[in-house]
Design a protein around this motif. Structure first.
Motif, PDB file in Angstrom:
ATOM      1  N   VAL B  24       0.814  -1.346  -0.105  1.00  0.00           N
ATOM      2  CA  VAL B  24      -0.015  -0.137  -0.172  1.00  0.00           C
ATOM      3  C   VAL B  24       0.835   1.295   0.080  1.00  0.00           C
ATOM      4  O   VAL B  24       0.676   2.125  -1.051  1.00  0.00           O
ATOM      5  N   TYR B  26       4.085   1.692  -0.202  1.00  0.00           N
ATOM      6  CA  TYR B  26       5.110   1.928  -1.481  1.00  0.00           C
ATOM      7  C   TYR B  26       4.613   2.319  -2.750  1.00  0.00           C
ATOM      8  O   TYR B  26       4.806   3.238  -3.300  1.00  0.00           O
ATOM      9  N   PRO B  27       3.447   1.536  -3.367  1.00  0.00           N
ATOM     10  CA  PRO B  27       2.825   1.911  -4.412  1.00  0.00           C
ATOM     11  C   PRO B  27       2.397   3.519  -4.208  1.00  0.00           C
ATOM     12  O   PRO B  27       2.597   4.167  -5.294  1.00  0.00           O
ATOM     13  N   TYR B  28       1.792   4.033  -3.505  1.00  0.00           N
ATOM     14  CA  TYR B  28       1.197   5.214  -3.217  1.00  0.00           C
ATOM     15  C   TYR B  28       2.307   5.954  -3.329  1.00  0.00           C
ATOM     16  O   TYR B  28       2.292   7.143  -4.206  1.00  0.00           O
ATOM     17  N   SER B  30       5.529   5.740  -4.565  1.00  0.00           N
ATOM     18  CA  SER B  30       5.953   5.678  -5.949  1.00  0.00           C
ATOM     19  C   SER B  30       5.322   6.121  -6.963  1.00  0.00           C
ATOM     20  O   SER B  30       5.513   6.750  -8.020  1.00  0.00           O
ATOM     21  N   ALA B  31       3.855   6.170  -6.830  1.00  0.00           N
ATOM     22  CA  ALA B  31       2.882   6.914  -7.596  1.00  0.00           C
ATOM     23  C   ALA B  31       3.269   8.351  -7.807  1.00  0.00           C
ATOM     24  O   ALA B  31       3.136   8.809  -9.255  1.00  0.00           O
TER      25      ALA B  31
END
Lengths: 292, 291
Positions: B24, B26-28, B30-31
């Motif tokens: 959760v 990390y993806p947010y 790196s977005a």
């Protein structure tokens, strides 16, 4: 359901004709919406037993003789049975993990002061702020790089991760509301912290766990976006994907009655579970909105 | 009682934190970065291009088209859904006959998957097998539109389905709030001669204002999404007339391999959601009633 306002007794005889008229209008409104909600589903259910011919040329009538074969084709040839299985393979372990992990995390955050406690709590809260779409593309590449694309494990981990914020938040509130005397008494009696958690606190938290179980189960069972991105192998499609796939294939193969039966197959279990547990389900679902 | 507490805290926290940070946070995080890059996926790494994606987006007519369609949903869904839900909730707390039955049946569509609902309604709207048009013909409308095939009707038709699904949910929410209003308030008002209509506006609405605000934010966020229902019922068509931001960014990224650009649209979607939540909270803020 207990608080009702009875206005007729107050207003007296003079207005009773008008009140009766508005009463009729009110009941009419309610009945019309009930028909709008129920009829399309009822129509789908009885149409799922018709032949393609009947579906096309007499959309309103009941089936002349029930075509149970539609259900067999949907279940076997269109793989709805496999999709059901895939959905269970993903959703049930996810649910078990969410319940145990969020209970453990929330218990610690609710009951044990330590440096960083607040920070971790707000970190979990932050996950509820963002739309899943924002994470979608990096998530796809992350799952791919971990070689978890098109695997059940990958989807399970993602489901668990995205369910944690709300579940932790809700269970933290729940554990905070439980009395601490039992905990203290058990420790004095010589129980260790693990025993206190598993034997005392977890059973006490049952009502909260039921709410988040219902909430998360339905959310995951009906989830569409995440599997569409992370599960692109048709053999491992989940139920929602499988149904969408079937609909879009309809342009090539015209098995309308099979498609009707597929939707019916998906609707019926939900309907049965809902009729049996409707009170709890309404509470479990709306709990998500009352978090504010 | 907190002796050796870290022996419990650490094993209880580590697994969920690990999963959460990885899938959760990390993806947010790196977005935010990926939205500032050109990234066609595959082997090439993302290439930093500053705000170029956002500049391109603002000149992209397809972006404005999708945003405009979301704007239509942002108007139709909250107004119609919340008005109907409030109306039904109020009636069902008045002790009308069959209220339990209504409450149970109105809520049911909320439990069905959006995909199943989308399929069901694309049958209902279907020009040959559907029941809607044959019903309309029966009441004298000789040439009803092909609801999902006509750019003029498609947004209305999809809105109708979304409203159909959502009304019961918000109604149950409002019923819970209404049942928490103390009876004594209604009784006092009725002694003063207030009618039902006055009770509703002067007591019910102010007393459930907080819930109303939550509901408003919820349904507006729902209107910015609309992914599953659009994918199932129209796939954005005909000719992009029902495309929304979520389906647009999905297509750009996963069909067009424009991952940087798609992420920039997703980040924009986040700011839109944030702006909506803050605006609704500001506009609807009232002093909470004490009772």
């Amino acid at each position: 359901m207990t608080t009702t306002v009875k206005s007729s007794s107050v207003t007296g005889n003079q207005q009773s004709a008008g009140a009766r008229l508005s009463g009729i209008a009110i009941n009419l409104f309610l009945a019309i919406w009930a028909v709008i909600v129920i009829f399309p589903m009822g129509w789908l259910l009885y149409s799922s037993l018709k032949t393609d011919q009947e579906i096309f040329f007499s959309p309103w009538t009941l089936p002349a003789s029930p075509q149970w074969d539609n259900f067999v084709r949907a279940w076997q040839d269109a793989h709805i049975g496999d999709y059901f299985l895939n959905s269970f393979i993903v959703v049930l372990p996810s649910l078990a993990l969410i319940l145990i992990l969020s209970a453990m995390t929330a218990y610690v955050l609710a009951r044990f002061p330590f440096p960083g406690n607040r920070f971790i709590f707000y970190l979990f809260l932050a996950g509820m702020l963002f739309p899943v779409f924002m994470a979608l593309i990096p998530l796809f590449f992350l799952v791919k790089d971990l070689h978890l694309l098109n695997t059940f494990q990958g989807l399970i981990l993602v489901y668990v991760a995205f369910s944690l914020p709300f579940s932790v938040f809700f269970m933290t509130g729940f554990f905070k509301s439980l009395p601490s005397e039992l905990h203290e008494a058990a420790i004095i009696d010589g129980a260790n912290q693990y025993q206190v958690f598993f034997k005392i606190m977890l059973p006490l938290a049952q009502a909260g766990l039921v709410s988040i179980a219902i909430f998360n189960f339905l959310g995951m069972w009906n989830q569409y976006l995440l599997p569409v991105v992370l599960m692109t192998d048709a053999k491992r499609y989940l139920l929602t994907q499988g149904l969408a796939f079937m609909l879009h294939q309809q342009y090539y193969k015209n098995d309308w009655s099979g498609l009707f039966a597929a939707v019916a197959l998906i609707m019926i279990p939900t309907l049965i579970v809902y009729v049996v547990f409707q009170g709890q389900i309404q509470k479990g679902i709306t709990v998500g909105a009352l978090k504010g | 009682m907190y002796r050796n507490k870290y022996r419990l805290i650490i094993p209880f926290l580590i697994p969920s934190l690990l999963i959460y940070l990885t899938f959760v946070i990390y993806p947010y995080a790196s977005a935010m970065y990926i939205s500032l890059t050109r990234w066609r996926g595959l082997s090439q790494p993302p290439q930093f291009i500053g705000l170029a994606n956002f500049q391109k987006m603002l000149q992209d007519e397809h972006f404005w088209n999708a945003l405009g369609n979301n704007a239509v949903y942002l108007i139709t869904l909250p107004t119609i859904t919340l008005i109907l839900a409030l109306f039904f909730a109020f009636l069902l707390t008045q002790g009308v006959p069959l209220s339990k039955f209504y409450r149970i049946s109105y809520f049911f569509p909320q439990l069905m998957s959006v995909v199943a609902i989308g399929v069901l309604w694309s049958f209902v709207y279907h020009p040959t097998i559907g029941i809607l048009n044959s019903l309309l013909q029966a009441i004298g409308i000789s040439n009803p539109p092909i609801w999902l095939g006509n750019p003029k009707t498609v947004l209305g038709a999809v809105s109708g389905v979304a409203i159909w699904q959502a009304v019961g949910f918000y109604m149950v929410l409002f019923i819970a709030a209404m049942e928490a209003v103390p009876m004594s308030l209604y009784e006092a008002a009725m002694i003063d001669g207030a009618n039902r209509w006055q009770l509703f506006w002067k007591i019910t609405i102010p007393m459930i204002w907080e819930t109303l605000m939550t509901a408003m934010i919820f349904i507006m966020i729902f209107a910015t999404n609309m992914f599953a229902i659009t994918q199932t019922m129209t796939q954005g068509g005909p000719s992009r007339s029902s495309e929304v931001l979520s389906t647009f960014l999905y297509d750009e990224a996963f069909l067009g391999s424009k991952f940087g650009y798609g992420t920039a649209i997703a980040v924009t979607l986040f700011f839109i959601v944030l702006a909506i939540s803050l605006t609704v909270q500001r506009l609807m803020r009232r002093d909470t009633l004490e009772y």
